[in-house]
Design an enzyme around this catalytic site. Structure first.
Site, PDB file in Angstrom:
ATOM      1  N   PRO A 123       0.835  -1.214   0.000  1.00  0.00           N
ATOM      2  CG  PRO A 123      -0.827  -1.598   1.597  1.00  0.00           C
ATOM      3  CD  PRO A 123       0.477  -2.131   1.106  1.00  0.00           C
ATOM      4  N   GLY A 124       0.475   2.218  -0.828  1.00  0.00           N
ATOM      5  CA  GLY A 124       1.172   3.493  -0.851  1.00  0.00           C
ATOM      6  C   GLY A 124       2.359   3.572  -1.779  1.00  0.00           C
ATOM      7  CB  THR A 125       4.280   1.104  -3.712  1.00  0.00           C
ATOM      8  OG1 THR A 125       3.175   0.272  -4.090  1.00  0.00           O
ATOM      9  CG2 THR A 125       4.922   0.531  -2.463  1.00  0.00           C
ATOM     10  N   GLY A 126       2.283   3.587  -5.095  1.00  0.00           N
ATOM     11  CA  GLY A 126       1.996   4.356  -6.306  1.00  0.00           C
ATOM     12  C   GLY A 126       1.379   3.580  -7.434  1.00  0.00           C
ATOM     13  CE  LYS A 127      -1.237  -1.467  -5.249  1.00  0.00           C
ATOM     14  NZ  LYS A 127      -0.614  -0.913  -4.038  1.00  0.00           N
ATOM     15  CB  THR A 128      -3.999   4.359  -7.852  1.00  0.00           C
ATOM     16  OG1 THR A 128      -4.492   3.210  -7.147  1.00  0.00           O
ATOM     17  CG2 THR A 128      -5.170   5.065  -8.506  1.00  0.00           C
ATOM     18  CG  HIS A 180      11.391  -0.456  29.208  1.00  0.00           C
ATOM     19  ND1 HIS A 180      10.794  -1.649  29.512  1.00  0.00           N
ATOM     20  CD2 HIS A 180      11.262  -0.302  27.866  1.00  0.00           C
ATOM     21  CE1 HIS A 180      10.316  -2.196  28.411  1.00  0.00           C
ATOM     22  NE2 HIS A 180      10.588  -1.392  27.384  1.00  0.00           N
ATOM     23  CD  GLU A 181      11.929   3.157  25.989  1.00  0.00           C
ATOM     24  OE1 GLU A 181      12.560   2.776  24.983  1.00  0.00           O
ATOM     25  OE2 GLU A 181      10.754   2.805  26.220  1.00  0.00           O
ATOM     26  CG  HIS A 227      14.488  -1.303  24.480  1.00  0.00           C
ATOM     27  ND1 HIS A 227      14.248  -2.626  24.195  1.00  0.00           N
ATOM     28  CD2 HIS A 227      13.327  -0.826  25.035  1.00  0.00           C
ATOM     29  CE1 HIS A 227      13.011  -2.948  24.552  1.00  0.00           C
ATOM     30  NE2 HIS A 227      12.438  -1.868  25.070  1.00  0.00           N
TER      31      HIS A 227
END
Length: 628
Positions: A209-214, A429-430, A433
């Site tokens: 979705p959103g890659t420019g097909k239309t 917590h962060e 990570h």
């Protein structure tokens, strides 16, 4: 010659004409009533008072019309009084003395009563006729709608509208090359026919979705300069049986009449799913529509010179008969844009936006790996909104960075109040990570760490790859798992095994998903190495209920054990790293409590003394030996 589209104002003109008809009818009725109604502006008095005033010399003139009297007083030009006399006698017989007032007898007029009687008849007739005309128009409209229920709802583009061409679209060079061949064939068919080449009957555009097909399909319409019929797959199917197939027939009939032409079906998976997976025993409306599409694309009729473009992001659920050569001969994959393509796309979206000298589009393109064209357009729009919110005349690089982070991980929720204990827990917590991701050799570098709530999270540690990647190896997956577990492990080290919180819920869920994908989809297990147990998640509910999973119960247990082993291994590696670098953990958590947000350079400076424990190094060496 292409058919002209129905003017969009036709429905509005019909409403205006109908409204005007009713307004004129109402005014006509009011005019007739006004003409035939008497102007009762005179004061009414009894006949005895009129005769008494006349005999007293107060009246100059009395007009008699039948039994109705209009009285003009002395020193006045117009009648001001009206009265009614007895029909059986004259006004003199009722007491008026001779020569006291001028009496004029006016013959009775029948015009007013005639018009009034006519109005009483005509106005109801007009109202009834108007009502029946309105009802007939409504019935005719419903009949036309019913008769046109099986007509195609496709819209005609590319002739009189603002055109989009390939030059307006950045990136997707391979996809544009495939589509340019289609356009060139429509413009110069003899060049290909002379060599015996046949143009593909269908081109399937596949991409996230959103890659420019239309957008690419719109560019084909703009370049080809031929009739371009656009319709969504969902517009074929209605609740009535046979409507979808009828609309398909009508659509292809219109396209053949205007050939050469292009038909674009957006979201074709709405009607093109695999047959036999519905609840209707293979005879539901969707499948009948698909059958008609199959016949129209490659049936007995040949040489129609109609090309079908279709777009979907779920090519895996399409019916095999739809994908075979002769129907969709060509499949064009539209991939997520690479770095140079992202930079070109961003330049297109910033072309009409004022930016200052601090804006670095190339750096933004480097940070947006994995973003689609729609994501980049959204970032550009958000940057403009942020700049407008602070009443700036130009977009700055700070606006661009804030827009990118807002789109990627959600907006900051600075209004959320957190207690000191929660802030301290979030900071550790962060920090957990960040340290694990910073120390492990195959992890992406830390981009930003914050304890300000963003989106649905209480804090964020953000890792960005330094360059675009096409593949991910086992070591990178395991480092991702370890840094995902870093937050929970840090909580355990600081607060004890019983002091863990729900803050790691999304981390654990993501880690489990990655571990299962490694085992089931990528064949990266230990005992199940090089084996894939793919489960089709795109089937319908009935299909999932009736089809067995592609592995046995024993294999399912082994998959669970492999996933558990990966999660435990990730937790162990994270614990070794954090324990070995406890001082750096405390320093990073303290900096987060003070600054709330740390950029990449700040994190690198604070963690410059961190090292990789020997136990983890030996563990990596054993993995290499196992892979060999």
């Amino acid at each position: 010659m292409a058919q002209k589209q129905q003017p969009p104002k036709r429905k509005m003109n019909t409403i205006v004409r109908l409204t005007l008809f009713w307004v004129i009818l109402a005014f006509a009725a009011l005019g007739i009533v006004a003409l035939t109604s008497p102007h009762d502006t005179l004061q009414s008095e009894p006949i005895s008072q009129v005769i008494s005033d006349a005999n007293a010399g107060k009246v100059s003139k009395i007009d008699v019309q039948g039994n109705n009297l209009t009285v003009t007083l002395k020193n006045q030009d117009k009648p001001t009084i009206k009265s009614v006399k007895d029909s059986s006698s004259s006004i003199y017989e009722q007491g008026l003395q001779q020569n006291k007032a001028t009496v004029t007898n006016i013959p009775p007029s029948e015009t007013g009563s005639t018009l009034w009687n006519l109005a009483i008849i005509v106005i109801p007739v007009l109202l009834i006729v108007g009502f029946f005309m309105f009802m007939m128009r409504q019935a005719q409209g419903q009949n036309n709608q019913a008769m046109g229920f099986g007509k195609s709802k496709a819209k005609l583009y590319g002739i009189d509208k603002e055109k989009v061409v390939f030059g307006d679209i950045a990136g997707n060079d391979n996809a544009k090359q495939d589509l340019e061949e289609v356009v060139d064939f429509l413009k110069h068919p003899k060049k290909y026919e002379s060599l015996g080449a046949k143009i593909p009957k269908g081109v399937l555009l596949v991409g996230s979705p959103g890659t420019g097909k239309t957008m690419l399909a719109r560019a084909v319409a703009g370049e080809a300069n031929v009739p371009f019929f656009s319709i969504s797959g969902s517009e074929f199917v209605e609740m009535f049986v046979g409507v979808g197939a009828s609309r398909v027939r009508d659509l292809f009939a219109k396209a053949k009449k205007n050939a050469p032409a292009i038909i674009f079906i957006d979201e074709i998976d709405a009607v093109g799913r695999k047959r036999g997976s519905g609840m209707g025993g293979g005879h539901d409306e969707r499948e009948q529509t698909l059958n008609q599409i199959l016949v129209e694309m490659d049936g007995f009729e040949t040489g129609t010179n109609v090309i079908v473009l279709a777009a979907t992001n779920r090519a895996d659920v399409l019916d095999a008969a739809l994908l075979r050569p002769g129907r969709f001969d060509r499949r064009t994959n539209i991939m997520l844009p690479e770095r140079k393509d992202r930079e070109a796309i961003l330049k297109v979206h910033f072309k009409n936006k004022p930016v200052d000298e601090t804006v670095a589009i190339d750096k933004l393109a480097a940070k947006t790996a994995g973003s689609s064209g729609a994501d980049l357009a959204n970032i550009a729009n958000e940057a403009a909104i942020i700049a407008a919110r602070r009443n700036a005349k130009k977009i700055s690089n700070a606006d661009l960075t804030e827009a990118f982070e807002k789109v990627a991980i959600g907006p900051e929720r600075k209004t959320k109040v957190m207690s000191e204990d929660e802030r301290r827990m979030t900071a550790y917590h962060e920090a957990g990570h960040a340290i694990v991701g910073h120390v492990l050799p195959d992890s992406d570098p830390v981009h930003k760490v914050t304890i300000i709530p963003r989106g649905g999270t209480g804090g964020v540690t953000w890792f960005l790859p330094p360059e675009d990647k096409s593949y991910t190896n086992v070591y990178e997956f395991k480092d991702i798992l370890a840094r995902a577990m870093g937050g929970r492990v840090a909580e355990k080290i600081i607060y004890g095994a019983d002091g863990i919180t729900t803050g790691a819920g999304s981390d654990l869920r993501k880690a489990t998903e990655i571990a299962r994908d490694m085992i089931i989809e990528q064949g990266m297990g230990t005992k199940l190495r090089d084996q894939v147990f793919h489960e089709d998640a795109g089937g319908m509910m009935f299909d999932k209920m009736t089809h067995e999973r592609p592995y046995s119960d024993d294999t399912a247990k082994e998959i669970d054990r492999e996933v558990e082993a990966l999660i435990k291994e990730a937790s162990l590696r994270a614990e070794l790293v954090i324990t070995h670098n406890r001082k750096s953990l405390d320093a990073l958590a303290a900096a987060l409590l003070e600054e709330e947000t740390l950029e990449e350079k700040d994190v690198v400076k604070l963690l410059k003394h961190t090292t990789l424990p020997k136990e983890v190094m030996l563990h990596n060496q054993s993995e290499v030996a196992l892979a060999a």
